[in-house]
Write a protein that holds these residues in place. Structure first.
Motif, mmCIF file in Angstrom:
data_model
loop_
_atom_site.group_PDB
_atom_site.id
_atom_site.type_symbol
_atom_site.label_atom_id
_atom_site.label_comp_id
_atom_site.label_asym_id
_atom_site.label_seq_id
_atom_site.Cartn_x
_atom_site.Cartn_y
_atom_site.Cartn_z
ATOM 1 N N MET A 29 0.770 -1.372 -0.048
ATOM 2 C CA MET A 29 -0.065 -0.117 0.008
ATOM 3 C C MET A 29 0.910 1.144 0.060
ATOM 4 O O MET A 29 0.693 2.254 -0.782
ATOM 5 N N VAL A 30 1.979 1.295 0.819
ATOM 6 C CA VAL A 30 2.975 2.321 0.872
ATOM 7 C C VAL A 30 3.579 2.531 -0.533
ATOM 8 O O VAL A 30 3.781 3.690 -0.862
ATOM 9 N N LYS A 31 3.907 1.489 -1.024
ATOM 10 C CA LYS A 31 4.292 1.780 -2.460
ATOM 11 C C LYS A 31 3.460 2.120 -3.533
ATOM 12 O O LYS A 31 3.951 3.013 -4.321
ATOM 13 N N PHE A 32 2.478 1.840 -3.665
ATOM 14 C CA PHE A 32 1.340 2.223 -4.505
ATOM 15 C C PHE A 32 1.181 3.622 -4.256
ATOM 16 O O PHE A 32 0.886 4.676 -5.245
ATOM 17 N N VAL A 33 0.877 4.221 -2.950
ATOM 18 C CA VAL A 33 0.766 5.567 -2.683
ATOM 19 C C VAL A 33 1.793 6.303 -3.067
ATOM 20 O O VAL A 33 1.833 7.411 -3.498
ATOM 21 N N VAL A 84 4.579 6.055 -4.737
ATOM 22 C CA VAL A 84 4.873 6.226 -6.316
ATOM 23 C C VAL A 84 3.838 6.673 -7.117
ATOM 24 O O VAL A 84 3.960 7.406 -7.966
ATOM 25 N N GLY A 85 2.626 5.998 -6.843
ATOM 26 C CA GLY A 85 1.410 6.406 -7.781
ATOM 27 C C GLY A 85 0.985 7.754 -7.616
ATOM 28 O O GLY A 85 0.449 8.614 -8.576
ATOM 29 N N PHE A 86 0.945 8.284 -6.523
ATOM 30 C CA PHE A 86 0.378 9.690 -6.097
ATOM 31 C C PHE A 86 1.179 10.633 -6.879
ATOM 32 O O PHE A 86 0.389 11.588 -7.457
ATOM 33 N N PRO A 87 2.523 10.925 -6.807
ATOM 34 C CA PRO A 87 3.251 11.837 -7.611
ATOM 35 C C PRO A 87 2.894 11.763 -9.033
ATOM 36 O O PRO A 87 2.708 12.792 -9.939
ATOM 37 N N LEU A 88 2.826 10.432 -9.497
ATOM 38 C CA LEU A 88 2.537 10.236 -11.088
ATOM 39 C C LEU A 88 0.921 10.885 -11.191
ATOM 40 O O LEU A 88 0.789 11.568 -12.353
ATOM 41 N N LEU A 89 0.070 10.708 -10.596
ATOM 42 C CA LEU A 89 -1.361 11.241 -10.669
ATOM 43 C C LEU A 89 -1.290 12.653 -10.653
ATOM 44 O O LEU A 89 -1.761 13.406 -11.441
ATOM 45 N N THR A 119 2.178 12.943 4.765
ATOM 46 C CA THR A 119 1.971 12.704 6.309
ATOM 47 C C THR A 119 1.174 11.706 6.617
ATOM 48 O O THR A 119 1.414 10.787 7.945
ATOM 49 N N LEU A 120 0.481 11.127 5.956
ATOM 50 C CA LEU A 120 -0.577 10.026 6.340
ATOM 51 C C LEU A 120 0.289 8.716 6.425
ATOM 52 O O LEU A 120 0.179 7.720 6.864
ATOM 53 N N LEU A 121 1.273 8.678 5.261
ATOM 54 C CA LEU A 121 2.192 7.470 4.996
ATOM 55 C C LEU A 121 3.362 7.214 6.442
ATOM 56 O O LEU A 121 3.667 6.306 6.542
ATOM 57 N N VAL A 122 3.369 8.411 6.790
ATOM 58 C CA VAL A 122 4.639 8.183 7.977
ATOM 59 C C VAL A 122 4.345 7.283 8.952
ATOM 60 O O VAL A 122 5.016 6.652 9.496
ATOM 61 N N PRO A 123 3.054 7.405 9.672
ATOM 62 C CA PRO A 123 2.635 6.550 10.754
ATOM 63 C C PRO A 123 2.770 5.032 10.128
ATOM 64 O O PRO A 123 2.662 4.362 11.011
#
Length: 392
Positions: free
Chosen positions: A37-41, A43-48, A281-285
């Motif tokens: 999940m961390v990988k997809f978010v 990496v994928g979010f900046p591409l979006l 920020t949500l990914l850090v926890p």
């Protein structure tokens, strides 16, 4: 007794696991669910966001709109827009009439910075794929196969015991030999236990896992610094003063010194900046939680497989500091629990063991299956079950 033995054989045959499982093991999960999940978010979010900025640029045309003098033609106004976008420098006079400049290049570099961010966030994934996945996949294939084989060996052993009891004419000899075999631990195959114990002294997988998540935290901190240092300074600036009196136009008197331009893409710039801060920020926890899972053992998984002979990592207190390769392997065994066919059977046996433990001395799946097969009930009541001291 033939009907009882036949029923026991059917029950034990049904308890055996299928041996043909090659294609199923090719679907091993070599990333934990939260890591995936961390990988997809990450990496994928900046591409979006990069796609959003390019889509806005293609749909809206020029990302700036300059207020050219009224005597400028259409081509001259287009030249002003193009020149100011190429320079993207804000000119401002201070109280001493000195002209200060401030570059607004983050607006121009916004989609490319998102692409760089996606590539950087993918580097920890590449590290894991090339440094840990080959070793981890071979370990999981061996351990999953051995766990299921150890369960099958226990069931086949009980099948053999049922046949021996049926052929044995003297029940005293059979039960004396059985008690001796249990005491001498003949039913145990300690290869897997010793292999897992050796993994406690290996730290290559856990080091790679720690490095992967530490790099994610480091790159996230770098993203905060970039957004705070470069984006925050121009976050609220919607207009800027542009100077086109350069080169051949420097001596033209009909051209004003400054031309005011408005950033039409500022809303997209703000959305990209704020959403990037919020998402990471949500990914850090989540990343920190992934690291903290290495600080404790998955004792529930180990306790269930304590039913197998020679799998006494918990009861013998063989577990030390959890920061080692064995703990990483246990986390991935939990993620691949669907590949462990023996897990569901042993889970049921553990529940039944807790119910019957007050009446019978049940330690392993061999003990429980002998009880279910009816061997314990056929034991003569007057036997003392003393262990024979002679060698087999």
């Amino acid at each position: 007794m033939s009907l009882a033995h036949t029923a026991a054989e059917y029950m034990l045959s049904d308890a055996l696991l299928p041996d043909h499982r090659g294609p199923r093991l090719k679907r091993l999960r070599l990333e934990l669910p939260l890591d995936r999940m961390v990988k997809f978010v990450a990496v994928g979010f900046p591409l979006l966001l990069m796609s959003l900025t390019f889509a806005q640029e293609f749909s809206s045309g020029s990302p700036i709109s300059c207020f050219s003098p009224s005597n400028f033609s259409v081509h001259q106004a287009a030249y002003v827009d193009s020149s100011c976008w190429d320079s993207l420098v804000h000119h401002k006079q201070d109280e001493f009439d000195w002209v200060k400049t401030k570059s607004l290049w983050p607006h121009k570099a916004l989609p490319y910075s998102m692409l760089v961010l996606a590539v950087v966030m993918y580097l920890p994934v590449l590290l894991w794929q090339y440094a840990a996945v080959p070793v981890l996949s071979s370990d999981l294939l061996f351990i999953i196969s051995e766990l299921d084989k150890s369960y099958n060996r226990s069931i086949r052993l009980v099948q053999h015991m049922v046949k021996i009891q049926q052929k044995c004419s003297d029940p005293h000899v059979f039960w004396d030999e059985l008690e001796k075999a249990r005491k001498e631990r003949y039913f145990e195959f300690p290869l897997l236990e010793r292999y897992l114990a050796c993994k406690q002294h290996s730290h290559s997988l856990v080091a790679t896992y720690l490095l992967r998540n530490s790099l994610l935290l480091l790159f996230t901190s770098a993203t905060y610094l970039y957004l705070g240092y470069f984006h925050l300074d121009i976050f609220f600036q919607e207009e800027f003063s542009c100077s086109i009196k350069t080169g051949l136009l420097s001596d033209e008197t009909h051209i004003p010194d400054m031309i005011t331009c408005r950033l039409t893409s500022l809303s997209v710039f703000r959305i990209v900046s704020l959403s990037s801060v919020a998402v990471y920020t949500l990914l850090v926890p989540v990343i920190i939680y992934n690291l903290t899972r290495l600080c404790q053992w998955d004792k529930r998984l180990l306790s269930i497989y304590e039913m197998l002979p020679a799998f006494d990592l918990l009861s013998r207190k063989m577990l030390g500091c959890p920061i080692n390769d064995l703990n990483v392997i246990l986390l991935f065994l939990r993620a691949n629990i669907s590949e462990l066919i023996s897990f569901s059977w042993l889970s049921v046996l553990c529940v039944l063991k807790d119910i019957t433990t007050e009446k019978h001395n049940i330690d392993t799946v061999v003990d429980f299956m002998t009880l279910l097969a009816g061997l314990e009930s056929s034991k003569p009541k007057h036997l003392t079950h003393q262990v024979c001291n002679e060698n087999p």
